[in-house]
Scaffold this motif. Structure first.
Motif, mmCIF file in Angstrom:
data_model
loop_
_atom_site.group_PDB
_atom_site.id
_atom_site.type_symbol
_atom_site.label_atom_id
_atom_site.label_comp_id
_atom_site.label_asym_id
_atom_site.label_seq_id
_atom_site.Cartn_x
_atom_site.Cartn_y
_atom_site.Cartn_z
ATOM 1 N N ILE A 29 0.858 -1.185 0.000
ATOM 2 C CA ILE A 29 0.000 0.000 0.000
ATOM 3 C C ILE A 29 0.893 1.234 0.000
ATOM 4 N N MET A 30 0.668 2.103 -0.984
ATOM 5 C CA MET A 30 1.442 3.337 -1.060
ATOM 6 C C MET A 30 0.992 4.288 0.048
ATOM 7 N N LYS A 31 1.935 4.732 0.823
ATOM 8 C CA LYS A 31 1.637 5.692 1.871
ATOM 9 C C LYS A 31 1.505 7.073 1.240
ATOM 10 N N GLU A 32 0.566 7.835 1.726
ATOM 11 C CA GLU A 32 0.353 9.201 1.233
ATOM 12 C C GLU A 32 1.187 10.154 2.090
ATOM 13 N N TYR A 33 2.055 10.909 1.443
ATOM 14 C CA TYR A 33 2.915 11.854 2.152
ATOM 15 C C TYR A 33 2.357 13.262 1.985
ATOM 16 N N LYS A 34 2.492 14.037 3.011
ATOM 17 C CA LYS A 34 2.036 15.430 2.998
ATOM 18 C C LYS A 34 3.251 16.321 2.775
ATOM 19 N N TRP A 35 3.223 17.068 1.677
ATOM 20 C CA TRP A 35 4.338 17.944 1.328
ATOM 21 C C TRP A 35 3.955 19.398 1.568
ATOM 22 N N ASN A 36 4.931 20.176 1.970
ATOM 23 C CA ASN A 36 4.777 21.610 2.141
ATOM 24 C C ASN A 36 4.426 22.214 0.780
ATOM 25 N N GLU A 37 3.464 23.107 0.757
ATOM 26 C CA GLU A 37 3.012 23.731 -0.494
ATOM 27 C C GLU A 37 4.153 24.448 -1.212
ATOM 28 N N ASP A 38 5.060 25.079 -0.456
ATOM 29 C CA ASP A 38 6.209 25.751 -1.073
ATOM 30 C C ASP A 38 7.122 24.756 -1.785
ATOM 31 N N THR A 39 7.292 23.580 -1.199
ATOM 32 C CA THR A 39 8.109 22.540 -1.817
ATOM 33 C C THR A 39 7.477 22.101 -3.137
ATOM 34 N N LEU A 40 6.175 21.836 -3.104
ATOM 35 C CA LEU A 40 5.478 21.442 -4.329
ATOM 36 C C LEU A 40 5.592 22.521 -5.400
ATOM 37 N N ASN A 41 5.343 23.754 -5.021
ATOM 38 C CA ASN A 41 5.417 24.864 -5.977
ATOM 39 C C ASN A 41 6.822 25.008 -6.571
ATOM 40 N N HIS A 42 7.826 24.853 -5.736
ATOM 41 C CA HIS A 42 9.219 24.964 -6.173
ATOM 42 C C HIS A 42 9.527 23.936 -7.255
ATOM 43 N N PHE A 43 9.223 22.677 -6.985
ATOM 44 C CA PHE A 43 9.554 21.629 -7.949
ATOM 45 C C PHE A 43 8.626 21.646 -9.162
ATOM 46 N N GLU A 44 7.392 22.086 -9.000
ATOM 47 C CA GLU A 44 6.507 22.237 -10.159
ATOM 48 C C GLU A 44 7.048 23.323 -11.096
ATOM 49 N N PHE A 45 7.543 24.404 -10.516
ATOM 50 C CA PHE A 45 8.145 25.477 -11.316
ATOM 51 C C PHE A 45 9.368 24.958 -12.061
ATOM 52 N N ILE A 46 10.248 24.276 -11.349
ATOM 53 C CA ILE A 46 11.459 23.736 -11.968
ATOM 54 C C ILE A 46 11.107 22.754 -13.086
ATOM 55 N N SER A 47 10.053 21.970 -12.879
ATOM 56 C CA SER A 47 9.681 20.957 -13.882
ATOM 57 C C SER A 47 9.267 21.578 -15.212
ATOM 58 N N ASP A 48 8.924 22.863 -15.196
ATOM 59 C CA ASP A 48 8.582 23.553 -16.442
ATOM 60 C C ASP A 48 9.816 23.847 -17.297
ATOM 61 N N TYR A 49 10.996 23.826 -16.682
ATOM 62 C CA TYR A 49 12.223 24.224 -17.370
ATOM 63 C C TYR A 49 13.288 23.141 -17.433
#
Length: 67
Positions: A6-26
């Motif tokens: 069973i995959m455990k669901e991890y809670k990530w800081n919104e800033d962390t998600l935003n940071h890597f989502e931004f980087i993933s665009d480039y």
């Protein structure tokens, strides 16, 4: 009998998600993966039963979920 993992669901800081989502665009997927791997190794504290691999995979899945 097969063991079901069973995959455990991890809670990530919104800033962390935003940071890597931004980087993933480039950056390439490999570059993002390596950055996330380094982030997890240096900045994340593992809790009982967690592995760095689990955290890296979960964060990658969250970053690329909308593609």
């Amino acid at each position: 009998m097969n063991k079901i993992e069973i995959m455990k669901e991890y809670k990530w800081n919104e800033d962390t998600l935003n940071h890597f989502e931004f980087i993933s665009d480039y950056a390439t997927v490999n570059e993002v993966y390596n950055m996330i791997k380094e982030f997890v190794e240096l900045d994340c504290q593992l809790e009982e039963g967690e592995t760095e691999k689990d955290l890296v995979e979960d964060l990658m899945n969250k970053i690329y979920k909308n593609e």
